[in-house]
Design an enzyme around this catalytic site. Structure first.
Site, PDB file in Angstrom:
ATOM      1  N   ASN A 181      38.866  36.879  41.609  1.00 53.80           N
ATOM      2  CA  ASN A 181      37.533  36.583  41.041  1.00 53.80           C
ATOM      3  C   ASN A 181      37.589  35.681  39.814  1.00 53.80           C
ATOM      4  O   ASN A 181      36.632  34.974  39.529  1.00 53.80           O
ATOM      5  CB  ASN A 181      36.772  37.878  40.751  1.00 53.80           C
ATOM      6  CG  ASN A 181      37.433  38.730  39.704  1.00 53.80           C
ATOM      7  OD1 ASN A 181      38.640  38.638  39.473  1.00 53.80           O
ATOM      8  ND2 ASN A 181      36.667  39.568  39.054  1.00 53.80           N
TER       9      ASN A 181
ATOM     10  N   GLU B 187      44.448  46.804  34.694  1.00 53.22           N
ATOM     11  CA  GLU B 187      43.047  46.506  34.375  1.00 53.22           C
ATOM     12  C   GLU B 187      42.296  46.636  35.688  1.00 53.22           C
ATOM     13  O   GLU B 187      42.458  45.809  36.583  1.00 53.22           O
ATOM     14  CB  GLU B 187      42.964  45.093  33.789  1.00 53.22           C
ATOM     15  CG  GLU B 187      41.776  44.903  32.876  1.00 53.22           C
ATOM     16  CD  GLU B 187      40.510  44.623  33.639  1.00 53.22           C
ATOM     17  OE1 GLU B 187      39.712  45.573  33.830  1.00 53.22           O
ATOM     18  OE2 GLU B 187      40.317  43.480  34.059  1.00 53.22           O
TER      19      GLU B 187
ATOM     20  N   GLU C 134      44.167  43.648  27.556  1.00 55.33           N
ATOM     21  CA  GLU C 134      44.515  42.233  27.599  1.00 55.33           C
ATOM     22  C   GLU C 134      43.725  41.555  26.471  1.00 55.33           C
ATOM     23  O   GLU C 134      42.840  42.144  25.870  1.00 55.33           O
ATOM     24  CB  GLU C 134      44.135  41.644  28.947  1.00 55.33           C
ATOM     25  CG  GLU C 134      44.703  42.476  30.065  1.00 55.33           C
ATOM     26  CD  GLU C 134      44.895  41.707  31.352  1.00 55.33           C
ATOM     27  OE1 GLU C 134      43.922  41.571  32.092  1.00 55.33           O
ATOM     28  OE2 GLU C 134      46.035  41.249  31.605  1.00 55.33           O
TER      29      GLU C 134
ATOM     30  N   VAL D 175      44.525  50.390  44.192  1.00 59.64           N
ATOM     31  CA  VAL D 175      45.817  49.684  44.170  1.00 59.64           C
ATOM     32  C   VAL D 175      46.530  49.958  42.842  1.00 59.64           C
ATOM     33  O   VAL D 175      47.751  50.161  42.809  1.00 59.64           O
ATOM     34  CB  VAL D 175      45.624  48.165  44.406  1.00 59.64           C
ATOM     35  CG1 VAL D 175      46.939  47.417  44.262  1.00 59.64           C
ATOM     36  CG2 VAL D 175      45.029  47.901  45.787  1.00 59.64           C
ATOM     37  N   GLY D 176      45.769  50.009  41.753  1.00 56.52           N
ATOM     38  CA  GLY D 176      46.368  50.304  40.443  1.00 56.52           C
ATOM     39  C   GLY D 176      47.101  51.631  40.446  1.00 56.52           C
ATOM     40  O   GLY D 176      48.198  51.755  39.908  1.00 56.52           O
TER      41      GLY D 176
ATOM     42  N   CYS E 229      34.738  42.336  37.364  1.00 56.57           N
ATOM     43  CA  CYS E 229      34.920  43.767  37.060  1.00 56.57           C
ATOM     44  C   CYS E 229      33.984  44.182  35.954  1.00 56.57           C
ATOM     45  O   CYS E 229      33.734  45.359  35.767  1.00 56.57           O
ATOM     46  CB  CYS E 229      36.347  44.178  36.754  1.00 56.57           C
ATOM     47  SG  CYS E 229      37.444  42.930  36.297  1.00 56.57           S
TER      48      CYS E 229
ATOM     49  N   GLY F  70      42.991  44.514  39.306  1.00 55.95           N
ATOM     50  CA  GLY F  70      42.466  44.676  40.657  1.00 55.95           C
ATOM     51  C   GLY F  70      41.791  46.032  40.784  1.00 55.95           C
ATOM     52  O   GLY F  70      41.310  46.593  39.786  1.00 55.95           O
ATOM     53  N   SER F  71      41.801  46.574  41.998  1.00 59.01           N
ATOM     54  CA  SER F  71      41.057  47.810  42.238  1.00 59.01           C
ATOM     55  C   SER F  71      41.799  49.030  41.678  1.00 59.01           C
ATOM     56  O   SER F  71      43.028  49.023  41.520  1.00 59.01           O
ATOM     57  CB  SER F  71      40.846  48.001  43.745  1.00 59.01           C
ATOM     58  OG  SER F  71      42.076  48.346  44.345  1.00 59.01           O
TER      59      SER F  71
HETATM   60  C1  UN1 Z   1      36.841  40.168  35.365  1.00 62.23           C
HETATM   61  O1  UN1 Z   1      35.752  40.375  35.831  1.00 62.23           O
HETATM   62  O2  UN1 Z   1      37.852  40.574  35.933  1.00 62.23           O
HETATM   63  O3  UN1 Z   1      33.893  39.175  30.457  1.00 62.23           O
HETATM   64  C2  UN1 Z   1      37.048  39.388  34.128  1.00 62.23           C
HETATM   65  C3  UN1 Z   1      33.786  38.496  31.472  1.00 62.23           C
HETATM   66  C4  UN1 Z   1      34.810  37.422  31.741  1.00 62.23           C
HETATM   67  C5  UN1 Z   1      36.042  38.012  32.326  1.00 62.23           C
HETATM   68  C6  UN1 Z   1      35.778  38.921  33.493  1.00 62.23           C
HETATM   69  N1  UN1 Z   1      35.116  36.736  30.533  1.00 62.23           N
HETATM   70  O4  UN1 Z   1      32.889  38.687  32.264  1.00 62.23           O
END
Ligand code: UN1
Length: 515
Positions: free
Chosen positions: A173, A271, A485, A253-254, A305, A249-250
């Protein structure tokens, strides 16, 4: 008179047009050499807006390719760790400059392989540029702590040391931003890396690695191995010479990665998923709150995410918010992200579209009221891609599956509440805790929400998406395992602490005993 010269932007666009037409054969980078998979197998990368558009083929690698890459990274580590950190930072700075020059070309290539609209892929490349500048400067910090010793003539300090070979496994993504969040800090700290990008978006990570090569990264310091989760991902997790794994990722899987790496006590930074909510209080600026919800829920077609998948609204303003939201969302233009005017691109692939649709069916069966969208968009040219329109459910109960599980698509669940306490309780009532938001003009309510929301990120009067690289990024509960991160915190993920005591008294001094 001299002949007209092409500007860098024009050259970049010309290169883009050329590359948009011809499928290209991409390779792995192992020990400084571009190589196919050992098995000779490859997989295709197609445009999710038009699946007849073949972008290129990538090596379908296996454990033997992973092993070569890890060995190359282990060899390179012996000298890379000794290069002064400011010099490592300067290399990352050069990558920033290269990406800046190619931003438009890289964004177009990314839209072609990932689908999101051009304004958003420009943002994705920009996030990698931001991270490169931010982390380059970290080469002159990497700060430790220096403290007094309890004994005379004794010096006490701590320094950061690299871990060794890091396996980086990244999602589709944010195909360049997320690899940059991992590769740049890993390198500036003195580690070497093997990256496996998602097989839906291998091209953007390839272009990032190309920029690193052009900036002069020594052979073996950065390796890229393409392929699937079980054939490349798991070997990268279990390889005995890998010291650290960073995965986005999901949550499922994590958890598998955490289990598989536990036996060797490798460091793992995870994450994972989110079920982010935006609260709208009755005193909020409703125009702003609706703008925020639209961007948070339907930007990137809901595939962040951090995407807003729940809108928690006070009952007094529910009808008005829903009316405005529905009206605005129904006008969002679906289309190929490269076409000017497109506001919502396709989902990443047809399987994801089916998954999103199955959640819509679940929502209907659970008794939620579908007020917008709810069926794949396959009229005309959209039928060639994986399009799904903005979808809104009203009357959602906090315990319904559509309000609990990560859908990763343009589906927003509206939940009505009658107090701030109830809103926060509903917001906190999922297994996840990544991003969150509250719209209110009342500072007391805003501060209570900041204190009581269980999430790694809280926005006040802003949507749940849009984190900046210089702050910690990550979440609580099943969103992660405590690492962050971005920000100064990412340095903790990629270094070990070493405490150093230097006794210049010339005699044996005994801590805790001599006093
Ligand atoms: C993600 O969705 O995995 O804060 C990262 C945000 C972006 C990064 C998203 N700067 O929506």
């Amino acid at each position: 008179m001299s002949a007209p010269t092409a500007t860098p932007a024009a050259l970049s666009q010309a290169r883009t047009r050329a590359s948009e037409s011809a499928p290209r054969e991409y390779l792995n980078l192992i020990g400084g050499k571009w190589v196919p998979s050992r098995s000779g197998k490859s997989f295709e990368n197609r445009n999710p807006a038009r699946t007849s558009d073949l972008i290129g083929t990538f090596p379908d690698s296996g454990p033997e390719d992973v092993d070569s890459a890890v060995q190359a990274a282990s060899r390179a580590f012996t000298s890379w760790r000794l290069l002064p950190a400011p010099r490592r930072g300067e290399l990352i700075f050069r990558v920033a400059e290269i990406l800046r020059e190619r931003k438009e070309e890289l964004a177009r290539l990314m839209t072609r392989e990932m689908g999101k609209v051009l304004a958003e892929t420009r943002g994705d490349v920009q996030e990698a540029i931001d991270m490169a500048y931010y982390i380059a400067a970290e080469g002159r910090r990497l700060a430790g702590v220096t403290v007094p010793s309890e004994l005379p003539n004794k010096f006490a300090m701590s320094v950061r040391q690299p871990l060794g070979v890091c396996s980086l496994i990244t999602p589709w993504n944010f195909p360049m931003a997320i690899p940059s969040w991992k590769i740049f800090p890993a390198l500036v700290c003195g580690n070497t890396v093997v990256i496996k990008p998602a097989s839906d978006t291998p091209g953007s990570a390839h272009h990032l690695v190309e920029a690193l090569v052009e900036a002069g990264v020594p052979d073996g310091v950065v390796n890229i191995v393409h392929g699937g989760g079980s054939t490349v991902g798991i070997p990268l997790v279990t390889h005995p010479d890998v010291k650290m794994i960073s995965f986005t990722g999901s949550s499922d899987v994590g958890k598998t990665i955490a289990e598989r790496s536990a036996k060797t006590l490798k460091r793992v930074s995870l994450e994972l998923g989110g079920k982010n909510a935006q609260i709208v209080m009755e005193d909020a600026d409703l125009d702003l709150a609706v703008e925020g919800a639209l961007w948070g829920a339907f930007g990137t077609t809901g595939q962040r995410c951090t995407a807003t998948s729940r809108l928690i609204v006070m009952k007094e303003i529910h009808d008005e918010v829903l009316r405005r939201l529905r009206e605005r969302a129904s006008k969002l233009r679906l289309g190929d992200g490269l076409e000017p005017g497109s506001e919502v691109g396709p989902l990443i692939n047809r399987a994801q579209r089916d998954r999103v649709h199955s959640y819509v069916e679940i929502g209907k069966a659970e008794g939620a009221t579908l007020v917008l969208g709810g069926a794949p968009a396959d009229q005309g040219a959209l039928g060639e891609g994986a399009f799904y329109p903005p979808t809104i459910f009203d009357g959602v109960k906090p315990t319904m599956r559509i309000a609990q599980e990560e859908i990763f698509g343009p589906v927003l669940s509206v939940i009505t509440v009658s107090s701030l306490e109830e809103a926060i309780q509903v917001l906190n009532g999922t297994p996840f805790g990544l991003s969150s938001s509250i719209y209110t003009r009342d500072v007391n309510r805003a501060m209570r929400a900041v204190r009581d929301i269980e999430a790694g990120i809280t926005y006040v009067n802003g949507p749940t998406i849009g984190a900046e690289v210089q702050l910690p990024f990550g979440g609580v509960k099943e969103t992660g395992n405590g690492h962050r991160e971005g920000g100064p915190t990412v340095i903790d993920a990629f270094t070990e602490w070493k405490s150093v005591y230097i006794d210049y008294s010339g005699r044996l001094q005994k801590a805790q005993i001599d006093r």
